[in-house]
Design an enzyme around this catalytic site. Structure first.
Site, PDB file in Angstrom:
ATOM      1  N   SER A 137       0.867  -1.180   0.000  1.00 12.43           N
ATOM      2  CA  SER A 137       0.000   0.000   0.000  1.00 12.43           C
ATOM      3  C   SER A 137       0.905   1.231   0.000  1.00 12.43           C
ATOM      4  O   SER A 137       2.127   1.101   0.056  1.00 12.43           O
ATOM      5  CB  SER A 137      -0.925  -0.025   1.203  1.00 12.43           C
ATOM      6  OG  SER A 137      -0.192  -0.365   2.338  1.00 12.43           O
ATOM      7  N   LYS A 185      -4.594   9.024  -8.560  1.00 10.99           N
ATOM      8  CA  LYS A 185      -4.835   7.796  -7.786  1.00 10.99           C
ATOM      9  C   LYS A 185      -6.278   7.359  -8.021  1.00 10.99           C
ATOM     10  O   LYS A 185      -7.210   8.023  -7.579  1.00 10.99           O
ATOM     11  CB  LYS A 185      -4.583   8.048  -6.299  1.00 10.99           C
ATOM     12  CG  LYS A 185      -4.619   6.789  -5.492  1.00 10.99           C
ATOM     13  CD  LYS A 185      -4.071   7.002  -4.098  1.00 10.99           C
ATOM     14  CE  LYS A 185      -4.013   5.676  -3.351  1.00 10.99           C
ATOM     15  NZ  LYS A 185      -5.252   4.929  -3.380  1.00 10.99           N
ATOM     16  N   GLU A 197      -5.384  -0.515 -11.871  1.00 12.26           N
ATOM     17  CA  GLU A 197      -6.656  -0.366 -11.170  1.00 12.26           C
ATOM     18  C   GLU A 197      -7.824  -0.630 -12.132  1.00 12.26           C
ATOM     19  O   GLU A 197      -7.899  -0.018 -13.199  1.00 12.26           O
ATOM     20  CB  GLU A 197      -6.720   1.080 -10.661  1.00 12.26           C
ATOM     21  CG  GLU A 197      -7.625   1.302  -9.509  1.00 12.26           C
ATOM     22  CD  GLU A 197      -6.907   1.264  -8.150  1.00 12.26           C
ATOM     23  OE1 GLU A 197      -5.738   0.852  -8.069  1.00 12.26           O
ATOM     24  OE2 GLU A 197      -7.561   1.639  -7.178  1.00 12.26           O
TER      25      GLU A 197
END
Ligand code: 5U1
Length: 668
Positions: free
Chosen positions: A81, A114, A172
């Site tokens: 992370s 992000k 992602e």
């Protein structure tokens, strides 16, 4: 190789190239129809050459059968992370720290949006997608290969040939806002469960046990890292370009920036862009660009020392729901609105949020007095995501949907199977009056020339019009005194209004703006009932028997005339001199006078013709079989109406006997 096998190869290559242009370059090279055409051709050829089908063929995205569960996969390199920071000063600290460790004056960073989605790891063996896994706990994730294969933005096969034999790419999976909104709109319409937000939408879609369901969800992907190092460039920014070349979509906003100042400028640039993006982001990521420098910096605990995430303020907050009010839209749609204790969500104070409709309130179990989660993403209207029943006072009662319109007190109508409730006082309700008067004046309605939308708005705003009936009370001086209206245009408008009083019943019915009654239905209703009084007195069954009128339209018409407020306006219209021209009432005298017929099944002639013939002989034709039915005319493949007629002992006639009957009355 036969010509067909060559064609199969060529089609696969073309489709892969179109996908690359569409998803990676964002420059579609062919229209969708052309793409579909090529895919169709490939499917047809593969059907003829089943042995040529390989798992990386673009036709093989939904291949696997539903699985009972997801297997677990150990990540070769843990999925780490990122450390989060929330202020410019913390980014400055980060920059100072890494520069000190590396002993350099200035650093170049790869600055990336992000994504607010779901991290996945994709493994390619010899250029073919081999495996896809979720992050899980960072060490082990779930094997979601079958689902990930259905995401068209993810290549099943890499472009070119200069790729390592084993390549791991991370990125992602997300649900674009457009797809999310369309999905929820459709779910709401069908009374199905909506997705709470795009991130949950992406996560839920990837966790479907049936890949065919995932395939229907609007998912997309951005790659942000290659774990493999051999044969790749030396910087993060160049690796992203290499990933693009291999066919991975990479966020187009990625930039190379210098120093802390470059980092903060990027943050503020994206902050301004955020609302207008087609995807949710929750911050930006800064990565030291040079891999040598990254290696030197290494890791702390479970996060790299060479990267940091600067988060945007949270988009979800918790607050108290004070009350639920309902708002009436211009078309009468009733929308429940949450009145909230003021809370700052993503930098904006929120006191109201939409609850969409009654079904959604029930599903989310939201009650006045509850603690609720509010979400404000991008430029969308804030909404109540869910309640927190664990924080609820035990006696908090459920909220009751109002029975009458809060604006005009007319009854609220909710048709079974529809999620939206509406005020039934369309002609009377102040919330709907501008809309209803505008519609009344349109060409297909009363065709009042000179009475455009702007003038209607003005007349309503100055208090001269409360309903359509007031149009006929307007005086020359009232109109002439309005902005940009002289005596001449006022005189013209009064003449037009006078002229419009002589109107066919069909047009007047259309002009009344009854929900779902368009000009064709209005004409059918006018033809069958012949007068406003007869229509107002009609029951649901009478209405359903009219061509084009199904149960929902019948319900709308029925409710419209039951609402006393609407009747008041209609009476005022008639009193003002609006005279609907009665259409020719169908003659009911004739040899079949008093008989009620119902038509069903496939006949040798159009039903509309049969209906006309029967009516010309004096019969009435209705849509459903009841004890009152005299004869059921049953053609081929008659269904439930025939069964019902037999049960009720209603006479049944077939097409041939009917032809004889017509002949005996001189109709051939
Ligand atoms: N854009 C971007 N998001 N993101 C998330 N880059 C990025 N890198 C990550 C994560 C978790 O991890 C790196 C350590 C590869």
């Amino acid at each position: 190789m036969t010509a067909e096998l060559e064609r199969i190869d060529s089609l696969r290559e073309q489709l892969q190239e179109h996908n690359y242009r569409y998803y990676v370059l964002d420059e579609p090279s062919v229209p969708d129809s052309e793409y579909d055409h090529l895919m169709h051709e490939l499917r047809a050829l593969e059907l003829q050459h089943p042995r040529s089908v390989t798992p990386d063929s673009p036709t093989q995205r939904v291949g696997a059968a539903p699985s009972g569960t997801f297997t677990s996969i150990k990540h070769k390199v843990p999925m780490l992370s990122l450390s989060d920071v929330f202020a410019d000063s913390e980014v400055e600290d980060f920059d100072r720290r890494v520069r000190k460790l590396l002993d350099v004056e200035q650093l170049v960073y790869a600055a990336e949006p992000k994504m607010d989605g779901l991290a996945v790891s994709l493994t390619y063996i010899d250029g073919r997608l081999f495996q896809a896994a979720t992050r899980g706990d960072g060490n082990r994730g779930e094997n979601v290969t079958a689902n990930v294969r259905t995401i068209e933005a993810i290549p099943l096969r890499l472009r070119g040939s200069a790729y390592p034999s084993e390549l791991e790419v991370r990125g992602e999976v997300y649900m674009p806002r457009e797809g999310f909104n369309a999905y929820n709109l459709n779910a709401r319409k069908n009374g199905e469960k909506t997705l709470a937000n795009p991130r949950n939408g992406a996560a839920g879609s990837l966790r479907q046990l049936d890949p065919a369901i995932t395939a229907k969800r609007p998912l997309a992907f951005f790659a942000y890292a290659a774990i493999t190092r051999e044969g790749l460039p030396d910087t993060q920014f160049e690796v992203l370009q290499r990933l693009r070349d291999w066919g991975f979509p990479v966020n187009p906003e990625v930039q190379r920036v210098t120093g802390f100042k470059g980092c903060t400028a990027f943050y503020h640039y994206l902050e301004a862009l955020r609302a207008g993006l087609n995807y949710d982001i929750d911050g930006v990521v800064y990565k030291v660009d040079s891999f040598d420098a990254q290696d030197e910096l290494g890791f702390v605990a479970r996060a790299p020392r060479w990267a940091v995430a600067r988060k945007f303020p949270a988009e979800e907050e918790i607050t108290r729901l004070i009350a639920i009010d309902v708002q009436v839209g211009r078309t009468g749609a009733i929308t429940p609105v949450a009145r909230l204790e003021a809370v700052s969500v993503a930098g904006v104070t929120v006191t109201n949020a939409t609850l969409h409709n009654e079904d959604e309130i029930r599903r989310k179990d939201v009650r006045p007095g509850d603690w609720v989660v509010i979400r404000r993403a991008g430029d969308v209207i804030p909404e109540v995501v869910r309640s927190l029943p664990e924080r609820r006072h035990k006696d908090l009662p459920e909220w009751q949907f109002p029975q009458s319109c809060p604006v005009c007190n007319s009854a609220i109508e909710k048709i079974e199977g529809e999620s939206i409730a509406r005020c039934s006082g369309g002609l009377f309700c102040q919330a709907q009056r501008k809309q209803s008067i505008r519609h009344f004046a349109t060409r297909k309605a009363l065709d009042i020339e000179g009475l455009g939308d702007k003038l209607v708005d003005m007349l309503v705003d100055v208090g001269l019009l409360d309903s359509v009936a007031d149009l006929f009370k307007l005086k020359l001086e009232d109109i002439a005194s309005l902005e940009r209206m002289g005596e001449k245009s006022a005189t013209n408008l009064l003449q037009q209004l006078e002229k419009s009083k002589d109107v066919s019943l069909a047009r007047l019915l259309y002009a009344l703006g009854i929900r779902e009654v368009g000009e064709v239905t209005a004409a059918s209703l006018a033809e069958v009932f012949g007068s406003l009084d007869a229509l107002a007195a009609a029951g649901i069954d009478d209405l359903i028997s009219v061509q084009d009128v199904g149960p929902i339209v019948a319900e709308h018409v029925y409710q419209f005339f039951r609402e006393q407020h609407n009747q008041t306006v209609i009476n005022a219209l008639l009193a003002a001199g609006v005279t609907p021209r009665a259409v020719e009432v169908i003659s009911r005298d004739g040899p079949l006078e008093g008989q009620v017929w119902v038509l069903t099944g496939t006949l040798a002639f159009p039903r509309s013709k049969a209906k006309k013939w029967l009516e010309s002989l004096g019969a009435k034709v209705t849509g459903s079989v009841s004890k009152k039915t005299t004869v059921l005319l049953a053609g081929e493949s008659a269904g439930s109406k025939l069964t019902k007629a037999e049960k009720l002992g209603v006479a049944v006639m077939d097409g041939e006997a009917f032809a004889q009957l017509l002949k005996s009355h001189g109709i051939e």
